[in-house]
Motif scaffolding. Structure first.
Motif, PDB file in Angstrom:
ATOM      1  N   ALA A  17       0.827  -1.203   0.000  1.00  0.00           N
ATOM      2  CA  ALA A  17       0.000   0.000   0.000  1.00  0.00           C
ATOM      3  C   ALA A  17       0.858   1.248   0.000  1.00  0.00           C
ATOM      4  CB  ALA A  17      -0.914  -0.017   1.224  1.00  0.00           C
ATOM      5  N   TYR A  18       1.961   1.198   0.760  1.00  0.00           N
ATOM      6  CA  TYR A  18       2.860   2.358   0.804  1.00  0.00           C
ATOM      7  C   TYR A  18       3.465   2.612  -0.572  1.00  0.00           C
ATOM      8  CZ  TYR A  18       6.556   5.416   2.474  1.00  0.00           C
ATOM      9  OH  TYR A  18       7.386   6.484   2.676  1.00  0.00           O
ATOM     10  N   ALA A  19       3.870   1.535  -1.238  1.00  0.00           N
ATOM     11  CA  ALA A  19       4.527   1.688  -2.540  1.00  0.00           C
ATOM     12  C   ALA A  19       3.573   2.242  -3.591  1.00  0.00           C
ATOM     13  CB  ALA A  19       5.100   0.354  -2.993  1.00  0.00           C
ATOM     14  N   GLN A  20       2.249   2.078  -3.364  1.00  0.00           N
ATOM     15  CA  GLN A  20       1.288   2.519  -4.349  1.00  0.00           C
ATOM     16  C   GLN A  20       0.751   3.931  -4.076  1.00  0.00           C
ATOM     17  OE1 GLN A  20       0.500   0.929  -7.212  1.00  0.00           O
ATOM     18  NE2 GLN A  20       2.161  -0.429  -6.627  1.00  0.00           N
ATOM     19  N   GLN A  21       1.326   4.638  -3.101  1.00  0.00           N
ATOM     20  CA  GLN A  21       0.844   5.983  -2.804  1.00  0.00           C
ATOM     21  C   GLN A  21       1.170   6.933  -3.959  1.00  0.00           C
ATOM     22  OE1 GLN A  21       2.724   8.298   0.372  1.00  0.00           O
ATOM     23  NE2 GLN A  21       0.676   8.854   1.082  1.00  0.00           N
ATOM     24  N   TRP A  22       0.175   7.713  -4.357  1.00  0.00           N
ATOM     25  CA  TRP A  22       0.325   8.654  -5.456  1.00  0.00           C
ATOM     26  C   TRP A  22       0.222  10.076  -4.933  1.00  0.00           C
ATOM     27  CZ3 TRP A  22       1.414   7.258 -10.487  1.00  0.00           C
ATOM     28  CH2 TRP A  22       1.327   5.887 -10.769  1.00  0.00           C
ATOM     29  N   GLU A  23       0.770  11.014  -5.696  1.00  0.00           N
ATOM     30  CA  GLU A  23       0.759  12.422  -5.307  1.00  0.00           C
ATOM     31  C   GLU A  23       0.566  13.268  -6.564  1.00  0.00           C
ATOM     32  OE1 GLU A  23       3.621  15.371  -2.678  1.00  0.00           O
ATOM     33  OE2 GLU A  23       4.544  13.981  -4.088  1.00  0.00           O
ATOM     34  N   ILE A  24      -0.309  14.250  -6.472  1.00  0.00           N
ATOM     35  CA  ILE A  24      -0.516  15.180  -7.572  1.00  0.00           C
ATOM     36  C   ILE A  24      -0.318  16.594  -7.047  1.00  0.00           C
ATOM     37  CG2 ILE A  24      -3.036  15.298  -7.189  1.00  0.00           C
ATOM     38  CD1 ILE A  24      -3.297  15.566 -10.260  1.00  0.00           C
ATOM     39  N   GLY A  25       0.358  17.433  -7.835  1.00  0.00           N
ATOM     40  CA  GLY A  25       0.660  18.766  -7.335  1.00  0.00           C
ATOM     41  C   GLY A  25       0.832  19.784  -8.449  1.00  0.00           C
ATOM     42  N   ALA A  26       0.910  21.048  -8.042  1.00  0.00           N
ATOM     43  CA  ALA A  26       1.112  22.155  -8.975  1.00  0.00           C
ATOM     44  C   ALA A  26       2.031  23.181  -8.330  1.00  0.00           C
ATOM     45  CB  ALA A  26      -0.216  22.796  -9.355  1.00  0.00           C
ATOM     46  N   ASN A  27       2.750  23.959  -9.158  1.00  0.00           N
ATOM     47  CA  ASN A  27       3.697  24.930  -8.616  1.00  0.00           C
ATOM     48  C   ASN A  27       3.751  26.180  -9.487  1.00  0.00           C
ATOM     49  OD1 ASN A  27       5.578  24.387 -10.819  1.00  0.00           O
ATOM     50  ND2 ASN A  27       6.121  22.510  -9.732  1.00  0.00           N
ATOM     51  N   VAL A  28       4.325  27.224  -8.898  1.00  0.00           N
ATOM     52  CA  VAL A  28       4.607  28.468  -9.624  1.00  0.00           C
ATOM     53  C   VAL A  28       5.999  28.920  -9.219  1.00  0.00           C
ATOM     54  CG1 VAL A  28       2.208  29.212  -9.814  1.00  0.00           C
ATOM     55  CG2 VAL A  28       3.548  29.874  -7.812  1.00  0.00           C
ATOM     56  N   GLY A  29       6.622  29.736 -10.052  1.00  0.00           N
ATOM     57  CA  GLY A  29       7.961  30.212  -9.726  1.00  0.00           C
ATOM     58  C   GLY A  29       8.504  31.135 -10.794  1.00  0.00           C
ATOM     59  N   GLY A  30       9.815  31.138 -10.920  1.00  0.00           N
ATOM     60  CA  GLY A  30      10.479  31.990 -11.891  1.00  0.00           C
ATOM     61  C   GLY A  30      11.426  31.186 -12.764  1.00  0.00           C
ATOM     62  N   SER A  31      11.808  31.782 -13.880  1.00  0.00           N
ATOM     63  CA  SER A  31      12.715  31.133 -14.827  1.00  0.00           C
ATOM     64  C   SER A  31      13.884  32.077 -15.107  1.00  0.00           C
ATOM     65  CB  SER A  31      11.972  30.805 -16.132  1.00  0.00           C
ATOM     66  OG  SER A  31      12.852  30.300 -17.110  1.00  0.00           O
ATOM     67  N   PHE A  32      15.103  31.624 -14.790  1.00  0.00           N
ATOM     68  CA  PHE A  32      16.305  32.433 -14.948  1.00  0.00           C
ATOM     69  C   PHE A  32      17.299  31.684 -15.836  1.00  0.00           C
ATOM     70  CE2 PHE A  32      14.333  33.156 -10.856  1.00  0.00           C
ATOM     71  CZ  PHE A  32      14.237  34.542 -10.787  1.00  0.00           C
ATOM     72  N   VAL A  33      17.774  32.371 -16.879  1.00  0.00           N
ATOM     73  CA  VAL A  33      18.675  31.745 -17.848  1.00  0.00           C
ATOM     74  C   VAL A  33      19.965  32.562 -17.937  1.00  0.00           C
ATOM     75  CG1 VAL A  33      18.977  30.972 -20.231  1.00  0.00           C
ATOM     76  CG2 VAL A  33      16.698  30.886 -19.166  1.00  0.00           C
ATOM     77  N   PRO A  34      21.093  32.024 -17.450  1.00  0.00           N
ATOM     78  CA  PRO A  34      22.365  32.735 -17.631  1.00  0.00           C
ATOM     79  C   PRO A  34      22.663  32.933 -19.114  1.00  0.00           C
ATOM     80  CG  PRO A  34      22.591  30.953 -16.025  1.00  0.00           C
ATOM     81  CD  PRO A  34      21.253  30.786 -16.672  1.00  0.00           C
ATOM     82  N   THR A  35      23.224  34.085 -19.453  1.00  0.00           N
ATOM     83  CA  THR A  35      23.494  34.378 -20.862  1.00  0.00           C
ATOM     84  C   THR A  35      24.601  33.487 -21.423  1.00  0.00           C
ATOM     85  OG1 THR A  35      25.033  36.142 -20.234  1.00  0.00           O
ATOM     86  CG2 THR A  35      22.752  36.766 -20.665  1.00  0.00           C
ATOM     87  N   VAL A  36      24.574  33.345 -22.725  1.00  0.00           N
ATOM     88  CA  VAL A  36      25.554  32.541 -23.459  1.00  0.00           C
ATOM     89  C   VAL A  36      26.342  33.474 -24.367  1.00  0.00           C
ATOM     90  CG1 VAL A  36      25.825  30.686 -25.146  1.00  0.00           C
ATOM     91  CG2 VAL A  36      24.100  30.487 -23.343  1.00  0.00           C
ATOM     92  N   ALA A  37      27.650  33.254 -24.456  1.00  0.00           N
ATOM     93  CA  ALA A  37      28.517  34.121 -25.255  1.00  0.00           C
ATOM     94  C   ALA A  37      28.334  33.877 -26.748  1.00  0.00           C
ATOM     95  CB  ALA A  37      29.969  33.902 -24.864  1.00  0.00           C
ATOM     96  N   VAL A  38      28.368  34.983 -27.495  1.00  0.00           N
ATOM     97  CA  VAL A  38      28.314  34.948 -28.954  1.00  0.00           C
ATOM     98  C   VAL A  38      29.572  35.640 -29.473  1.00  0.00           C
ATOM     99  CG1 VAL A  38      27.016  35.605 -31.010  1.00  0.00           C
ATOM    100  CG2 VAL A  38      25.805  35.125 -28.865  1.00  0.00           C
TER     101      VAL A  38
END
Length: 211
Positions: A17-38
């Protein structure tokens, strides 16, 4: 012997029963991308994606007391950008990450709070959604294009879970999505070189329900 058999049967059923435990969730946050050299014949620039919002959801399963697995999706507002010498160019865009993470918990499930590490992989979909123009600033370095490109993705990170009730959990976490650079969405000009890897740091706060 009968008591021992009954105890073993109880542990087997409880473990299943423990192994069959399920979880559903949702999240919010931010997205940060370090720049790449050209780099090119006329000089150098920086490119990548602007900071934006992130939102996502996941479906997880408990595999054992310390290990779990999650199928996850994250949307990131990701506007392509290019900058050099005080000039800049931007373009509307977004990215979508679909991946599977293996979670390793460092504390017992009965604990009020527990740390976890996560590693996995999947794919990331880059989309340039803006309107292309005949002239784009800094086109001697790269072109920001209206196109879609799919890249393989490595996911790594971790966080903390706070148990609010037997079924509800608050989660804070961060992921680093590592992909090859999407050179169809941000296309280097002839003779120009762009870094080969792109990091996307995504901190998130979420809530989940276990059943």
């Amino acid at each position: 012997m009968k008591t021992l058999r009954n105890s073993l049967l109880f542990l087997t059923v409880a473990g299943g029963a423990y192994a069959q435990q399920w979880e559903i969730g949702a999240n919010v946050g931010g997205s940060f991308v370090p720049t790449v050299a050209v780099t090119g014949p006329t000089g150098s620039a920086d490119t990548g994606f602007k900071t934006g919002i992130s939102a996502g959801a996941w479906l997880g399963q408990t595999i054992s007391r310390r290990i779990g697995g999650e199928i996850r999706y994250n949307f990131m507002q990701s506007n392509p950008k290019l900058a050099s010498g005080g000039k800049s160019a931007t373009f509307s865009g977004d990215t979508h990450a679909v991946y599977y993470d293996l979670l390793i918990h460092t504390a017992r499930k009965e604990s009020r709070a527990e740390l976890f590490g996560a590693i996995g992989g999947g794919m990331k979909i880059f989309r340039g959604t803006g309107k292309e123009a005949a002239f784009q600033p800094l086109s001697e370095f790269a072109y920001l294009t209206k196109t879609t490109q799919v890249k393989p993705m490595l996911s790594a990170g971790g966080g903390v879970k706070f148990r609010l009730s037997p079924h509800m959990t608050l989660r804070t976490e961060v992921r680093d999505f590592l992909t090859p650079f999407p050179k169809d969405v941000i296309t280097p000009a002839p003779g120009v070189k762009i870094g080969s890897l792109l990091h996307n740091i995504v901190p998130m706060v979420g809530i989940s329900y276990a059943y």
